[in-house]
Scaffold this motif. Structure first.
Motif, PDB file in Angstrom:
ATOM      1  N   VAL A   1       0.862  -1.188   0.000  1.00  0.00           N
ATOM      2  CA  VAL A   1       0.000   0.000   0.000  1.00  0.00           C
ATOM      3  C   VAL A   1       0.893   1.232   0.000  1.00  0.00           C
ATOM      4  N   ALA A   2       0.590   2.148  -0.923  1.00  0.00           N
ATOM      5  CA  ALA A   2       1.351   3.391  -1.011  1.00  0.00           C
ATOM      6  C   ALA A   2       0.540   4.524  -0.391  1.00  0.00           C
ATOM      7  N   HIS A   3       1.211   5.309   0.425  1.00  0.00           N
ATOM      8  CA  HIS A   3       0.633   6.511   1.024  1.00  0.00           C
ATOM      9  C   HIS A   3       1.403   7.697   0.446  1.00  0.00           C
ATOM     10  N   ILE A   4       0.700   8.533  -0.295  1.00  0.00           N
ATOM     11  CA  ILE A   4       1.330   9.691  -0.911  1.00  0.00           C
ATOM     12  C   ILE A   4       0.742  10.931  -0.251  1.00  0.00           C
ATOM     13  N   PHE A   5       1.595  11.694   0.388  1.00  0.00           N
ATOM     14  CA  PHE A   5       1.165  12.850   1.165  1.00  0.00           C
ATOM     15  C   PHE A   5       1.736  14.141   0.602  1.00  0.00           C
ATOM     16  N   HIS A   6       1.016  15.226   0.807  1.00  0.00           N
ATOM     17  CA  HIS A   6       1.632  16.540   0.733  1.00  0.00           C
ATOM     18  C   HIS A   6       2.531  16.597   1.967  1.00  0.00           C
ATOM     19  N   LYS A   7       3.680  17.217   1.860  1.00  0.00           N
ATOM     20  CA  LYS A   7       4.662  17.145   2.954  1.00  0.00           C
ATOM     21  C   LYS A   7       4.117  17.617   4.306  1.00  0.00           C
ATOM     22  N   ASP A   8       3.239  18.617   4.319  1.00  0.00           N
ATOM     23  CA  ASP A   8       2.671  19.080   5.588  1.00  0.00           C
ATOM     24  C   ASP A   8       1.725  18.054   6.200  1.00  0.00           C
ATOM     25  N   SER A   9       0.944  17.390   5.366  1.00  0.00           N
ATOM     26  CA  SER A   9       0.029  16.359   5.860  1.00  0.00           C
ATOM     27  C   SER A   9       0.788  15.154   6.393  1.00  0.00           C
ATOM     28  N   ARG A  10       1.898  14.843   5.768  1.00  0.00           N
ATOM     29  CA  ARG A  10       2.701  13.708   6.243  1.00  0.00           C
ATOM     30  C   ARG A  10       3.190  13.955   7.661  1.00  0.00           C
ATOM     31  N   LYS A  11       3.614  15.166   7.938  1.00  0.00           N
ATOM     32  CA  LYS A  11       4.059  15.498   9.299  1.00  0.00           C
ATOM     33  C   LYS A  11       2.908  15.336  10.295  1.00  0.00           C
ATOM     34  N   PHE A  12       1.728  15.762   9.900  1.00  0.00           N
ATOM     35  CA  PHE A  12       0.572  15.699  10.790  1.00  0.00           C
ATOM     36  C   PHE A  12       0.186  14.255  11.109  1.00  0.00           C
ATOM     37  N   TYR A  13       0.086  13.406  10.087  1.00  0.00           N
ATOM     38  CA  TYR A  13      -0.351  12.022  10.305  1.00  0.00           C
ATOM     39  C   TYR A  13       0.749  11.113  10.839  1.00  0.00           C
ATOM     40  N   ALA A  14       1.984  11.407  10.551  1.00  0.00           N
ATOM     41  CA  ALA A  14       3.163  10.727  11.123  1.00  0.00           C
ATOM     42  C   ALA A  14       3.056   9.196  11.129  1.00  0.00           C
ATOM     43  N   LEU A  15       2.790   8.616   9.966  1.00  0.00           N
ATOM     44  CA  LEU A  15       2.695   7.152   9.884  1.00  0.00           C
ATOM     45  C   LEU A  15       3.996   6.473  10.296  1.00  0.00           C
ATOM     46  N   GLU A  16       5.125   7.117  10.016  1.00  0.00           N
ATOM     47  CA  GLU A  16       6.409   6.528  10.417  1.00  0.00           C
ATOM     48  C   GLU A  16       6.462   6.329  11.921  1.00  0.00           C
ATOM     49  N   ARG A  17       5.932   7.267  12.658  1.00  0.00           N
ATOM     50  CA  ARG A  17       5.929   7.166  14.120  1.00  0.00           C
ATOM     51  C   ARG A  17       4.949   6.090  14.575  1.00  0.00           C
ATOM     52  N   LEU A  18       3.788   6.059  13.931  1.00  0.00           N
ATOM     53  CA  LEU A  18       2.770   5.072  14.274  1.00  0.00           C
ATOM     54  C   LEU A  18       3.284   3.645  14.070  1.00  0.00           C
ATOM     55  N   TRP A  19       4.047   3.444  13.004  1.00  0.00           N
ATOM     56  CA  TRP A  19       4.601   2.124  12.685  1.00  0.00           C
ATOM     57  C   TRP A  19       6.101   2.116  12.984  1.00  0.00           C
ATOM     58  N   GLY A  20       6.505   2.774  14.049  1.00  0.00           N
ATOM     59  CA  GLY A  20       7.914   2.935  14.386  1.00  0.00           C
ATOM     60  C   GLY A  20       8.673   1.650  14.624  1.00  0.00           C
ATOM     61  N   ASP A  21       7.989   0.567  14.974  1.00  0.00           N
ATOM     62  CA  ASP A  21       8.662  -0.713  15.205  1.00  0.00           C
ATOM     63  C   ASP A  21       8.905  -1.489  13.918  1.00  0.00           C
ATOM     64  N   ALA A  22       8.385  -1.004  12.805  1.00  0.00           N
ATOM     65  CA  ALA A  22       8.559  -1.699  11.529  1.00  0.00           C
ATOM     66  C   ALA A  22       9.976  -1.481  11.000  1.00  0.00           C
ATOM     67  N   LYS A  23      10.506  -2.509  10.387  1.00  0.00           N
ATOM     68  CA  LYS A  23      11.811  -2.386   9.748  1.00  0.00           C
ATOM     69  C   LYS A  23      11.636  -1.652   8.424  1.00  0.00           C
ATOM     70  N   THR A  24      12.654  -0.894   8.052  1.00  0.00           N
ATOM     71  CA  THR A  24      12.609  -0.245   6.750  1.00  0.00           C
ATOM     72  C   THR A  24      13.323  -1.121   5.728  1.00  0.00           C
ATOM     73  N   LEU A  25      12.846  -1.032   4.508  1.00  0.00           N
ATOM     74  CA  LEU A  25      13.440  -1.786   3.407  1.00  0.00           C
ATOM     75  C   LEU A  25      14.210  -0.805   2.546  1.00  0.00           C
ATOM     76  N   GLU A  26      15.481  -1.057   2.396  1.00  0.00           N
ATOM     77  CA  GLU A  26      16.318  -0.191   1.574  1.00  0.00           C
ATOM     78  C   GLU A  26      16.156  -0.573   0.110  1.00  0.00           C
ATOM     79  N   TYR A  27      16.312   0.404  -0.750  1.00  0.00           N
ATOM     80  CA  TYR A  27      16.300   0.141  -2.185  1.00  0.00           C
ATOM     81  C   TYR A  27      17.336   1.030  -2.847  1.00  0.00           C
ATOM     82  N   ASP A  28      17.832   0.580  -3.969  1.00  0.00           N
ATOM     83  CA  ASP A  28      18.836   1.331  -4.718  1.00  0.00           C
ATOM     84  C   ASP A  28      18.122   2.351  -5.580  1.00  0.00           C
ATOM     85  N   ASN A  29      18.306   3.625  -5.278  1.00  0.00           N
ATOM     86  CA  ASN A  29      17.573   4.656  -6.014  1.00  0.00           C
ATOM     87  C   ASN A  29      18.391   5.242  -7.156  1.00  0.00           C
ATOM     88  N   ASP A  30      19.375   4.509  -7.647  1.00  0.00           N
ATOM     89  CA  ASP A  30      20.158   4.971  -8.811  1.00  0.00           C
ATOM     90  C   ASP A  30      19.488   4.554 -10.097  1.00  0.00           C
TER      91      ASP A  30
END
Length: 115
Positions: free
Chosen positions: A86-115
């Motif tokens: 599932v993709a969540h696309i936010f305007h940058k101000d809304s992203r700060k308000f909803y703070a999904l990263e904080r809500l799911w803070g125990d989740a591991k992040t998946l790195e990807y090569d952005n080159d």
């Protein structure tokens, strides 16, 4: 294509459209109904829509279908259900308000090569 490969593919698609602060969260350990969240920010309403369009284009290009899309014009948030990703696309101000990263803070992040 695996769910992990799909998450990386979609992250690269929004990266190509200059998405900001792209994050892939691995939710598998939570026994949640999906495996990955992609969280990305856009700088304007039109940029947020362009990021969503990039995801839809990438899905179609790979023979996949978007299952569901919800757009909240008030909070400038587009949710795109791609199955186990599932993709969540936010305007940058809304992203700060909803703070999904904080809500799911125990989740591991998946790195990807952005080159």
């Amino acid at each position: 294509m695996s769910d992990k490969e799909l998450a990386v593919l979609l992250a690269k698609a929004v990266d190509a459209k200059k998405g900001l602060d792209i994050l892939i969260l691995n939710l598998k350990k939570f026994n949640f109904i999906l495996d990955y969240f992609i969280i990305v920010s856009g700088t304007s309403d039109s940029h947020v829509r362009a990021l969503a369009d990039a995801i839809e284009f990438e899905l179609e290009k790979n023979g996949l279908r978007l299952k569901h899309k919800e757009a909240d014009k008030i909070s400038n948030w587009i949710l795109m259900d791609c199955g186990n990703v599932v993709a969540h696309i936010f305007h940058k101000d809304s992203r700060k308000f909803y703070a999904l990263e904080r809500l799911w803070g125990d989740a591991k992040t998946l790195e990807y090569d952005n080159d």
